[in-house]
Design an enzyme around this catalytic site. Structure first.
Site, PDB file in Angstrom:
ATOM      1  N   ASP A   8       0.875  -1.166   0.000  1.00 13.42           N
ATOM      2  CA  ASP A   8       0.000   0.000   0.000  1.00 13.42           C
ATOM      3  C   ASP A   8       0.921   1.228   0.000  1.00 13.42           C
ATOM      4  OD1 ASP A   8      -2.110   1.768   0.085  1.00 13.42           O
ATOM      5  OD2 ASP A   8      -3.203   0.704   1.638  1.00 13.42           O
TER       6      ASP A   8
HETATM    7  C1  BGC Z   1      -4.959   3.284  -0.084  1.00  7.36           C
HETATM    8  C2  BGC Z   1      -5.017   2.356  -1.272  1.00  7.36           C
HETATM    9  C3  BGC Z   1      -4.764   3.123  -2.535  1.00  7.36           C
HETATM   10  C4  BGC Z   1      -3.405   3.778  -2.411  1.00  7.36           C
HETATM   11  C5  BGC Z   1      -3.008   4.552  -3.639  1.00  7.36           C
HETATM   12  C6  BGC Z   1      -3.676   4.069  -0.072  1.00  7.36           C
HETATM   13  O1  BGC Z   1      -3.692   5.037   0.930  1.00  7.36           O
HETATM   14  O2  BGC Z   1      -5.077   2.556   1.117  1.00  7.36           O
HETATM   15  O3  BGC Z   1      -6.269   1.718  -1.325  1.00  7.36           O
HETATM   16  O4  BGC Z   1      -4.818   2.271  -3.640  1.00  7.36           O
HETATM   17  O5  BGC Z   1      -3.414   4.656  -1.311  1.00  7.36           O
HETATM   18  O6  BGC Z   1      -3.725   5.720  -3.749  1.00  7.36           O
END
Ligand code: BGC
Length: 828
Positions: A273
């Site tokens: 993530d």
């Molecule tokens: C979120 C993800 C997301 C990623 C990219 C993160 O903070 O938890 O779901 O895909 O950011 O934006």
């Protein structure tokens, strides 16, 4: 300080409009022959296809390999993930956009589909497939190769900020919806990402909490949708921010290598993530790719993409000094290039990108919104609106004019367009109808008068682009005790307002305005504000308030309008978002008071919910009908009108239980279970999440899992059950539409506990379901196929699935609390 790298992850503004130009690089080494998998190769899941990839990666320098194992910013600053490829080897660029309810791009519109929770509420795999196809085509047409979705974490906590972004509290519903959506997306040639692996079931504390979850609960509740997605050939997995059983999810050999790869046979790659990579050595523990550099809006076009923290130079040094074997980098690069090969991206002549099909996408968006809406209550057939009831209406509530299209956070897709429900209701009510409007609920109110802030606060411009700092230190004078909405509108950046003990976060992720309802006493309260501006935009800040008198006056106007109309339709909303859970299960602000007052004034009050998860409804018994539209996407207004007027018959079912009170659900009342204490939490409810908990504790929810009414009625016969040759069950039920209009029913099959199992078991669990369409008076016999796995439990001591044998009760019906027939099944 520029505010670039210091932006907390929850504070992300990323919608600077930018023109889109893109050169698609799609050349391949001349003369090579590649049996490129056609887009849609998802059905060939888990076939070993990396030979070509291995050949290409073998020709790469260490730097080239490293360029695959961390995302960079794309030159156009439109999305969250970009790989430059290796042109000399004919490997093109790769672009990834956020999902999971559409293609989220910076400053570019796409089809904003209904929230995933609405999709799951259709209980219909064909809907999830169509939804996936829209995303796949949009993504490919918008020059993307991958979408970061679907999200499939279990709905464990009713307050969860991202509950709208995921599917269900039930693993079977989550698994089926995820698989159908993945097949739809990947069938259109776009790669998917199953996220967030694993146990990312809350937003509060998500960066730091370690979840202690027993193995049976993981296998039976949290893992099934991930396991099914791996088997369906998801191109990638995203590991979660939180820790799991003492290790970071993104540096967890057991989770990523043993469970995901060895046990489930996953062939794709694992990305972190955003900023969740725990260290460089995570590459030896199953993580292939680091995500998280800067946000697209933070680095102007033309400037180089900022370096990766762990899987860039640090990784190179570790390889050169022998701390990390180069083979680990090679393997990760092969996994990524292998998926590119599988999706046809390495083909000599890559498949041409399609045009967007806006009309088709709008139709799917509307159909999913219509089929996922849940009619929670309908006393005396208040709905559908007919005769005078549909001709004399007071429409009330902000989301009737400012449509709630989608939730907030990284899933916020910029819609192509979105009508206002007030307009679609007016159009449907037709000539001669009287449809009035009152907001009923102010979110910003008026700017706080200068005399109540000391020293003076300058409303408006606060900071130059890229700057951060303290903005105000003073007091707010409150004229009398009461409940005040204190409203903060921050544009171009983010602000944290501290008013006494209350903290208010504001900025794009939190919605247009942050305005909690605060109980304040007469007198002066300390007020401090700090904030930062995004690097490309100045920060502007306004402080407003809605005093108790102002709120009452707004409600009074709505009450007057409601009195004059035959029907009152109140639109109520909440603001589900990433990064923070809801503080409680009540509708925000003064909405409960508003609905109550309107329902007192007009006995024919109908509530339309634009909410992301369960909410409390203290006013329920006063209302005639409640229609949960969720966040219905860009065709939500059309869908709402067609459901209210009965052009479409509601058929959605709840994929989560709605608690009747704040303290009546599986994770209530114990901070060590939720949200955690000192960054530690234990899933004490074990497998008894959602309806499994309500059943175990004999607590009646406000609305049970699987509930959803129709404008017609259905009868169901008792089930006939036979064991299949593969060890599953075939359940047959005859359903009759006993009402006056065509409709759809979801026949649900629940299996009771086994008498021979000592491990925890649910009193009953959903083991199969099917949705059937019936004309008025029509009868059909439906078959529900129950997979063998559904008869099994995870035996933690033996570390494997075992069948729960003996006589077990199989019940079928219309919801988890409306069971119409049963049979005893002897399982062996
Ligand atoms: C979120 C993800 C997301 C990623 C990219 C993160 O903070 O938890 O779901 O895909 O950011 O934006």
């Amino acid at each position: 300080m520029t505010g670039k790298t210091r932006i907390p992850r929850v504070r992300r503004g990323r919608t600077t409009p930018r023109a889109f130009t893109l050169a698609v690089v799609g050349t391949l080494l001349a003369g090579t022959t590649v049996a490129a998998a056609a887009p849609g190769a998802a059905d060939t899941a888990n076939v070993q296809y990396t030979s070509r990839a291995a050949e290409l990666v073998a020709q790469m320098t260490l730097d080239e390999k490293i360029s695959f194992v961390h995302w960079a910013l794309d030159p156009d600053r439109q999305n969250v993930g970009y790989l430059p490829g290796v042109p000399r080897l004919g490997i093109p660029e790769l672009r990834a956009a956020d999902g999971p309810n559409g293609i989220r791009l910076v400053g570019r519109t796409a089809t904003a589909l209904p929230a995933p929770v609405a999709l799951a509420s259709t209980f219909d795999d064909t809907m999830a497939d169509s939804y996936g196809k829209v995303m796949g085509r949009d993504g490919r047409a918008l020059n993307q190769d991958m979408v970061l979705g679907p999200m499939m974490n279990n709905i464990r906590v009713p307050h969860g900020g991202r509950n709208y972004e995921t599917f269900s509290e039930d693993p079977l519903v989550s698994s089926r919806t995820a698989v159908a959506q993945i097949k739809g997306i990947q069938g259109a040639g776009l790669m998917t990402t199953a996220k967030h692996f694993a146990a990312n079931n809350q937003e509060n504390n998500r960066f730091s909490v370690n979840a202690t979850v027993d193995e049976q609960t993981l296998r039976e509740i949290e893992f099934p949708a991930f396991e099914a997605s791996s088997k369906a050939g998801a191109a990638s997995f995203m590991c979660a921010y939180n820790g799991l059983n003492g290790k970071p999810s993104c540096g967890n050999d057991e989770l990523l290598n043993n469970v995901l790869r060895t046990q489930w046979g996953f062939q794709g790659w694992v990305m972190s993530d955003w900023l969740a990579t725990p260290g460089t050595d995570a590459i030896t523990k199953g993580l292939d790719q680091e995500m998280g550099v800067e946000l697209p809006g933070d680095v102007p076009k033309g400037e180089p993409s900022p370096p990766a923290k762990f899987f860039g130079d640090a990784l190179k040094q570790a390889v050169l000094n022998g701390t990390i074997p180069e083979s680990a980098v090679t393997q990760s690069a092969e996994r990524i290039v292998g998926q590119m090969e599988k999706f046809g991206l390495l083909a000599a002549t890559p498949a041409p990108r399609p045009e967007r099909d806006k009309a088709g996408a709008q139709a799917v968006s509307r159909k999913v919104a219509e089929n996922g809406a849940v009619l929670l209550r309908n006393e005396g057939q208040a709905l559908p609106l007919a005769g005078d009831a549909g001709k004399s209406i007071a429409v009330i509530g902000p989301t009737a004019v400012d449509p709630k299209v989608t939730g907030l956070g990284s899933a916020h897709v910029v819609p192509d367009s979105a009508a206002a429900p007030l307009d679609t209701i007016r159009a449907r009510a037709g000539a001669g109808a009287t449809v009035t409007y009152e907001t009923g609920e102010e979110t910003f109110g008026t700017q706080i008068p200068a005399g109540n802030l000391s020293p003076a606060f300058n409303q408006g411009h606060q900071l130059e682009p890229g700057k951060a700092g303290a903005l105000y230190d003073g007091t707010l004078t409150v004229p009398a005790d009461g409940e005040y909405r204190i409203a903060v509108r921050a544009t171009g950046g983010y602000a944290t307002v501290q008013l006494g003990s209350h903290t208010i976060e504001a900025g794009q992720v939190y919605g247009k305005v942050s305005s909690p309802l605060l109980k304040l006493t007469k007198g002066t309260h300390k007020l401090t504000i700090s904030g930062f501006a995004m690097s490309a935009t100045p920060l502007s800040l306004e402080l407003g308030w809605v005093t108790p008198e102002a709120a009452d006056a707004t409600i009074a106007k709505a009450v007057e309008a409601a009195k004059k109309a035959r029907t009152a339709v109140v639109f109520a909303y909440d603001d589900g978002t990433e990064g923070v859970d809801r503080p409680n299960l009540s509708l925000p602000g003064t909405q409960d008071k508003l609905i109550s007052a309107v329902a007192d004034a007009n006995p024919n009050t109908i509530v339309v919910l634009n909410t992301g998860s369960s909410v409390l409804m203290p006013w329920l018994s006063k209302t005639r009908a409640v229609l949960d539209m969720w966040y219905p996407g860009q065709a939500g207004a059309e869908a709402t009108a067609s459901l209210l007027y009965g052009d479409v018959n509601p058929s959605g079912k709840l994929t989560q239980s709605f608690p009747a009170a704040e303290n009546q659900h599986a994770v209530a009342g114990d901070p060590t279970s939720y949200p955690g204490v000192d960054n530690q939490q234990t899933y004490r409810e074990g497998i008894h999440v959602g309806y499994r908990w309500f059943d175990k504790e004999n607590v009646k929810p406000l609305f049970p899992f699987g509930h959803g009414l129709s404008y017609t009625s259905f009868t169901q016969s008792a089930p006939t059950v036979v064991r299949t040759s593969t060890g599953g069950l075939k359940v047959t039920v005859t359903v009759r539409n006993s009402g006056q209009r065509a409709g759809q029913e979801v026949v649900q099959a629940y299996l009771g506990a086994s008498p021979n199992v000592t491990a925890p078991q649910a009193k009953k669990k959903l083991v199969g379901y099917t949705k059937v369409s019936l004309a008025a008076g029509e009868t059909k016999t439906v078959t529900i196929n129950v997979d063998r796995r559904q008869l099994q439990f995870w035996d933690a001591a033996a570390d494997c699935w075992k069948t729960g044998t003996g006589n077990r009760l199989l019940q079928t019906g219309s919801s988890s609390a409306d069971l119409r027939g049963s049979a005893t099944v002897n399982v062996w």
